[in-house]
Design a protein around this motif. Structure first.
Motif, PDB file in Angstrom:
ATOM      1  N   ASP A 119      35.468  -9.654  54.789  1.00  0.00           N
ATOM      2  CA  ASP A 119      35.125 -11.073  54.904  1.00  0.00           C
ATOM      3  C   ASP A 119      34.381 -11.393  56.195  1.00  0.00           C
ATOM      4  OD1 ASP A 119      36.389 -11.508  52.483  1.00  0.00           O
ATOM      5  OD2 ASP A 119      38.296 -12.080  53.410  1.00  0.00           O
ATOM      6  N   SER A 120      34.148 -10.390  57.038  1.00  0.00           N
ATOM      7  CA  SER A 120      33.533 -10.625  58.347  1.00  0.00           C
ATOM      8  C   SER A 120      32.010 -10.632  58.245  1.00  0.00           C
ATOM      9  CB  SER A 120      33.975  -9.535  59.329  1.00  0.00           C
ATOM     10  OG  SER A 120      33.300  -8.317  59.050  1.00  0.00           O
ATOM     11  N   VAL A 121      31.363 -10.826  59.387  1.00  0.00           N
ATOM     12  CA  VAL A 121      29.897 -10.871  59.428  1.00  0.00           C
ATOM     13  C   VAL A 121      29.273  -9.494  59.239  1.00  0.00           C
ATOM     14  CG1 VAL A 121      29.866 -12.892  60.918  1.00  0.00           C
ATOM     15  CG2 VAL A 121      29.883 -10.609  61.945  1.00  0.00           C
ATOM     16  N   HIS A 122      30.069  -8.436  59.308  1.00  0.00           N
ATOM     17  CA  HIS A 122      29.509  -7.090  59.236  1.00  0.00           C
ATOM     18  C   HIS A 122      29.125  -6.672  57.826  1.00  0.00           C
ATOM     19  CE1 HIS A 122      31.922  -6.567  63.108  1.00  0.00           C
ATOM     20  NE2 HIS A 122      30.654  -6.553  63.438  1.00  0.00           N
ATOM     21  N   GLY A 123      29.573  -7.406  56.833  1.00  0.00           N
ATOM     22  CA  GLY A 123      29.173  -7.083  55.470  1.00  0.00           C
ATOM     23  C   GLY A 123      30.236  -6.340  54.699  1.00  0.00           C
ATOM     24  N   ASP A 124      29.782  -5.707  53.613  1.00  0.00           N
ATOM     25  CA  ASP A 124      30.693  -5.096  52.658  1.00  0.00           C
ATOM     26  C   ASP A 124      31.344  -3.835  53.224  1.00  0.00           C
ATOM     27  OD1 ASP A 124      32.045  -4.827  50.324  1.00  0.00           O
ATOM     28  OD2 ASP A 124      30.307  -4.352  49.077  1.00  0.00           O
ATOM     29  N   VAL A 125      32.438  -3.434  52.593  1.00  0.00           N
ATOM     30  CA  VAL A 125      33.077  -2.154  52.891  1.00  0.00           C
ATOM     31  C   VAL A 125      32.974  -1.290  51.634  1.00  0.00           C
ATOM     32  CG1 VAL A 125      34.667  -3.117  54.582  1.00  0.00           C
ATOM     33  CG2 VAL A 125      35.360  -2.973  52.188  1.00  0.00           C
ATOM     34  N   SER A 126      33.151   0.011  51.797  1.00  0.00           N
ATOM     35  CA  SER A 126      33.004   0.941  50.681  1.00  0.00           C
ATOM     36  C   SER A 126      34.289   1.723  50.474  1.00  0.00           C
ATOM     37  CB  SER A 126      31.853   1.912  50.956  1.00  0.00           C
ATOM     38  OG  SER A 126      32.168   2.757  52.058  1.00  0.00           O
ATOM     39  N   THR A 127      34.417   2.323  49.295  1.00  0.00           N
ATOM     40  CA  THR A 127      35.582   3.166  49.036  1.00  0.00           C
ATOM     41  C   THR A 127      35.641   4.310  50.032  1.00  0.00           C
ATOM     42  OG1 THR A 127      34.298   4.402  47.398  1.00  0.00           O
ATOM     43  CG2 THR A 127      35.689   2.652  46.578  1.00  0.00           C
ATOM     44  N   PHE A 128      34.502   4.939  50.310  1.00  0.00           N
ATOM     45  CA  PHE A 128      34.508   6.067  51.243  1.00  0.00           C
ATOM     46  C   PHE A 128      34.884   5.613  52.646  1.00  0.00           C
ATOM     47  CE2 PHE A 128      32.498   9.138  54.155  1.00  0.00           C
ATOM     48  CZ  PHE A 128      33.122  10.300  53.706  1.00  0.00           C
ATOM     49  N   GLY A 129      34.402   4.439  53.051  1.00  0.00           N
ATOM     50  CA  GLY A 129      34.763   3.925  54.365  1.00  0.00           C
ATOM     51  C   GLY A 129      36.246   3.647  54.484  1.00  0.00           C
ATOM     52  N   VAL A 130      36.827   3.080  53.444  1.00  0.00           N
ATOM     53  CA  VAL A 130      38.262   2.786  53.471  1.00  0.00           C
ATOM     54  C   VAL A 130      39.072   4.079  53.442  1.00  0.00           C
ATOM     55  CG1 VAL A 130      40.138   1.686  52.192  1.00  0.00           C
ATOM     56  CG2 VAL A 130      37.957   0.494  52.489  1.00  0.00           C
ATOM     57  N   LEU A 131      38.632   5.057  52.657  1.00  0.00           N
ATOM     58  CA  LEU A 131      39.315   6.356  52.646  1.00  0.00           C
ATOM     59  C   LEU A 131      39.255   7.016  54.018  1.00  0.00           C
ATOM     60  CD1 LEU A 131      38.116   7.705  49.196  1.00  0.00           C
ATOM     61  CD2 LEU A 131      40.507   7.356  49.866  1.00  0.00           C
ATOM     62  N   THR A 132      38.115   6.885  54.691  1.00  0.00           N
ATOM     63  CA  THR A 132      37.976   7.462  56.030  1.00  0.00           C
ATOM     64  C   THR A 132      38.929   6.772  57.005  1.00  0.00           C
ATOM     65  OG1 THR A 132      35.644   7.966  55.568  1.00  0.00           O
ATOM     66  CG2 THR A 132      36.330   7.971  57.873  1.00  0.00           C
ATOM     67  N   ALA A 133      38.992   5.454  56.942  1.00  0.00           N
ATOM     68  CA  ALA A 133      39.928   4.719  57.794  1.00  0.00           C
ATOM     69  C   ALA A 133      41.367   5.095  57.465  1.00  0.00           C
ATOM     70  CB  ALA A 133      39.715   3.214  57.621  1.00  0.00           C
ATOM     71  N   LEU A 134      41.669   5.253  56.179  1.00  0.00           N
ATOM     72  CA  LEU A 134      43.009   5.656  55.759  1.00  0.00           C
ATOM     73  C   LEU A 134      43.364   7.016  56.333  1.00  0.00           C
ATOM     74  CD1 LEU A 134      45.547   5.251  53.962  1.00  0.00           C
ATOM     75  CD2 LEU A 134      44.265   6.383  52.122  1.00  0.00           C
ATOM     76  N   PHE A 135      42.414   7.957  56.298  1.00  0.00           N
ATOM     77  CA  PHE A 135      42.650   9.277  56.888  1.00  0.00           C
ATOM     78  C   PHE A 135      43.040   9.162  58.356  1.00  0.00           C
ATOM     79  CE2 PHE A 135      40.744  12.644  59.538  1.00  0.00           C
ATOM     80  CZ  PHE A 135      41.503  13.735  59.123  1.00  0.00           C
ATOM     81  N   PHE A 136      42.232   8.453  59.129  1.00  0.00           N
ATOM     82  CA  PHE A 136      42.516   8.344  60.562  1.00  0.00           C
ATOM     83  C   PHE A 136      43.851   7.636  60.805  1.00  0.00           C
ATOM     84  CE2 PHE A 136      37.703   8.529  61.102  1.00  0.00           C
ATOM     85  CZ  PHE A 136      37.712   9.798  61.632  1.00  0.00           C
ATOM     86  N   TRP A 137      44.142   6.613  59.990  1.00  0.00           N
ATOM     87  CA  TRP A 137      45.404   5.882  60.166  1.00  0.00           C
ATOM     88  C   TRP A 137      46.594   6.781  59.874  1.00  0.00           C
ATOM     89  CZ3 TRP A 137      49.849   4.362  57.860  1.00  0.00           C
ATOM     90  CH2 TRP A 137      50.542   3.294  58.445  1.00  0.00           C
ATOM     91  N   LEU A 138      46.524   7.531  58.787  1.00  0.00           N
ATOM     92  CA  LEU A 138      47.637   8.416  58.430  1.00  0.00           C
ATOM     93  C   LEU A 138      47.810   9.543  59.441  1.00  0.00           C
ATOM     94  CD1 LEU A 138      47.143   8.677  54.562  1.00  0.00           C
ATOM     95  CD2 LEU A 138      49.037   7.577  55.759  1.00  0.00           C
ATOM     96  N   VAL A 139      46.704  10.044  59.971  1.00  0.00           N
ATOM     97  CA  VAL A 139      46.791  11.115  60.978  1.00  0.00           C
ATOM     98  C   VAL A 139      47.493  10.607  62.226  1.00  0.00           C
ATOM     99  CG1 VAL A 139      45.418  12.564  62.526  1.00  0.00           C
ATOM    100  CG2 VAL A 139      44.806  12.404  60.108  1.00  0.00           C
ATOM    101  N   ARG A 140      47.148   9.408  62.666  1.00  0.00           N
ATOM    102  CA  ARG A 140      47.804   8.864  63.855  1.00  0.00           C
ATOM    103  C   ARG A 140      49.294   8.618  63.600  1.00  0.00           C
ATOM    104  NH1 ARG A 140      45.836   3.198  66.049  1.00  0.00           N
ATOM    105  NH2 ARG A 140      46.848   2.578  64.102  1.00  0.00           N
ATOM    106  N   ALA A 141      49.659   8.310  62.381  1.00  0.00           N
ATOM    107  CA  ALA A 141      51.054   7.985  62.069  1.00  0.00           C
ATOM    108  C   ALA A 141      51.953   9.215  61.997  1.00  0.00           C
ATOM    109  CB  ALA A 141      51.121   7.222  60.743  1.00  0.00           C
ATOM    110  N   GLN A 142      51.359  10.407  62.029  1.00  0.00           N
ATOM    111  CA  GLN A 142      52.157  11.620  61.864  1.00  0.00           C
ATOM    112  C   GLN A 142      53.064  11.879  63.072  1.00  0.00           C
ATOM    113  OE1 GLN A 142      52.281  13.860  59.107  1.00  0.00           O
ATOM    114  NE2 GLN A 142      51.306  12.060  58.211  1.00  0.00           N
TER     115      GLN A 142
END
Length: 446
Positions: A119-142
């Motif tokens: 919803d921000s000014v940066h525009g749309d997000v993609s499935t691959f972008g969200v998967l990439t963010a999910l990867f980094f988030w899960l790695v930090r949570a380990q």
């Protein structure tokens, strides 16, 4: 959030892999990716990273590097794409794909940030972008902390949304061939210029052997520009296949630190080249001060197996599957089928995405085939099998069309005798559906 809900949310986003967008330009840019990661308190920062790009072999090379580091006692996280059967395969912690429960919990945790970014000014997000963010988030949570993350690029390099790492310890560029030319460039040199964008100041760049010498020049220029160290695998390493079996091979690898006798459960001379590139990456990490045991290098390669890459899925008749998605990959597949297996006739099951040069793929494989069975598969990007027949029907062998992979395999099996070969190739989606049909692979769906 349940796994089915996580997948529904993921697939509601713009999906470049499935072709749900109006232009060839990436839906989500680096500015938006950095903004999303910032909303998640920058989970990509704080651990050693190996970044891998290229046109061919980047998934297997990344897996081998992760295997070496893991065998050395390091905690690892590996991010690759695409998957065969489940999105969970893209994120492997300690060598194992995460569970559907972990995937769903992570997606639930980042969903608010994803929606805010969308919803921000940066525009749309993609499935691959969200998967990439999910990867980094899960790695930090380990817990305990992950020591190494090995990240495979999605598309290209410079503008790929994985290119948020500053800087990686090692940047690996596997063989480059013509792919996504509308986005990356029309020559290997132009494509190399884009992919070399993952090389940063202070990084060690590992360049796999290349067919086009211009690639070495381009990557060398990038290293000189940013102050990175270049390791040219072609000039520093020699390799020779010693023994070939249907379920693996042994080889000799000679490099700056002497000779090794190694083995891999994967097949093809190109897999030995990938292994040499992975070993070069490990030795570069040694040069950077990371103590990696010799046995870890040998065992890491020996125990790395990636499904769908020259995978034997049946005998009598022999059934081999490989995701050869362009002309050069098909050429390597043809060579491997002749060198590693014995068979009388070949029946080719071929399915490709609409943006692939199916004629070039067919040209590399047609001389081996008795019959080409063009197949559809479950993807919006799948090329119509009847159109494929028009593209490859003049190459020599007869060509027929089947709507589904299961039907294509049944046709091949009805023609093949015990001494024959059925080769399933093209898109990894085709390979995945073949594995499901022939091996009974369980698939985690919505």
């Amino acid at each position: 959030m349940e796994y089915s809900e996580a997948i529904d949310f993921l697939l509601s986003l713009t999906d470049m892999e499935r072709g749900f967008q109006a232009s060839p330009n990436p839906t989500m840019n680096l500015e938006s990716m950095r903004s999303l990661l910032s909303r998640l308190n920058d989970p990509h920062i704080g651990r050693n990273t190996v970044h891998v790009t290229g046109s061919k072999g980047k998934g297997t090379t990344a897996a081998m590097i992760a295997g070496i580091l893991q065998r050395d006692g390091n905690s690892t996280a590996l991010y690759t794409s695409p998957h065969l059967h489940s999105f969970t395969e893209r994120i492997a912690i300690g060598g194992d794909a995460i569970s559907p429960e972990e995937f769903a919990a992570g997606m639930g945790a980042i969903k608010g940030a994803v929606e805010a970014e969308r919803d921000s000014v940066h525009g749309d997000v993609s499935t691959f972008g969200v998967l990439t963010a999910l990867f980094f988030w899960l790695v930090r949570a380990q817990v305990p902390r992950i020591e190494w993350q090995i990240v495979e690029v999605g598309l290209g390099g410079t503008f790929d949304i994985t290119n948020v790492i500053e800087p990686p310890e090692v940047a690996v560029i596997t063989p480059i061939s013509l792919e996504h030319t509308a986005i990356l460039g029309n020559t290997p040199a132009e494509i190399a210029r884009d992919k070399a964008g993952i090389i940063k100041t202070g990084t060690t760049a590992i360049l796999a052997p290349q067919k086009d010498p211009a690639v070495l020049e381009v990557v060398g220029e990038r290293c000189a520009e940013v102050g990175a160290t270049l390791v040219d695998v072609a000039s520093l390493y020699q390799y020779e296949v010693l023994e070939k079996f249907p379920f693996g091979q042994s080889f000799r690898l000679i490099g700056p630190n002497g000779e090794r006798k190694m083995r891999t459960p994967m097949l093809g001379a190109h897999l030995v080249q990938n292994a040499a590139t992975a070993v070069a990456a490990a030795e570069a990490l040694r040069m950077r001060g990371f103590a990696i045991a010799e046995q870890a290098i040998v065992d890491g390669v020996a125990h790395t197996r990636v499904p769908g890459r020259l995978e034997v899925m049946g005998q009598k008749p022999l059934i081999v599957a490989d995701g050869a998605h362009n002309g050069e990959s098909a050429e390597a597949l043809a060579a491997a089928l002749k060198e590693y297996f014995q068979w009388r006739r070949c029946f080719l099951v071929l399915g490709c995405n609409q943006d692939k040069d199916v004629r070039e793929i067919g040209f590399k494989l047609a001389k081996l085939a008795e019959l080409i069975i063009c197949t559809g598969f479950q993807s919006p990007r799948a090329m119509d099998p009847y159109q494929m027949v028009q593209e490859v029907g003049f190459l020599g062998p007869a060509a027929v069309a089947e709507e589904h992979v299961s039907g294509a395999l049944d046709t091949a099996l009805s023609h093949a005798s015990e001494e024959d070969l059925i080769c399933v190739t093209g898109s990894l989606y085709v390979v995945a559906e073949a594995r499901e049909y022939l091996l009974g692979e369980s698939v985690i769906r919505k």
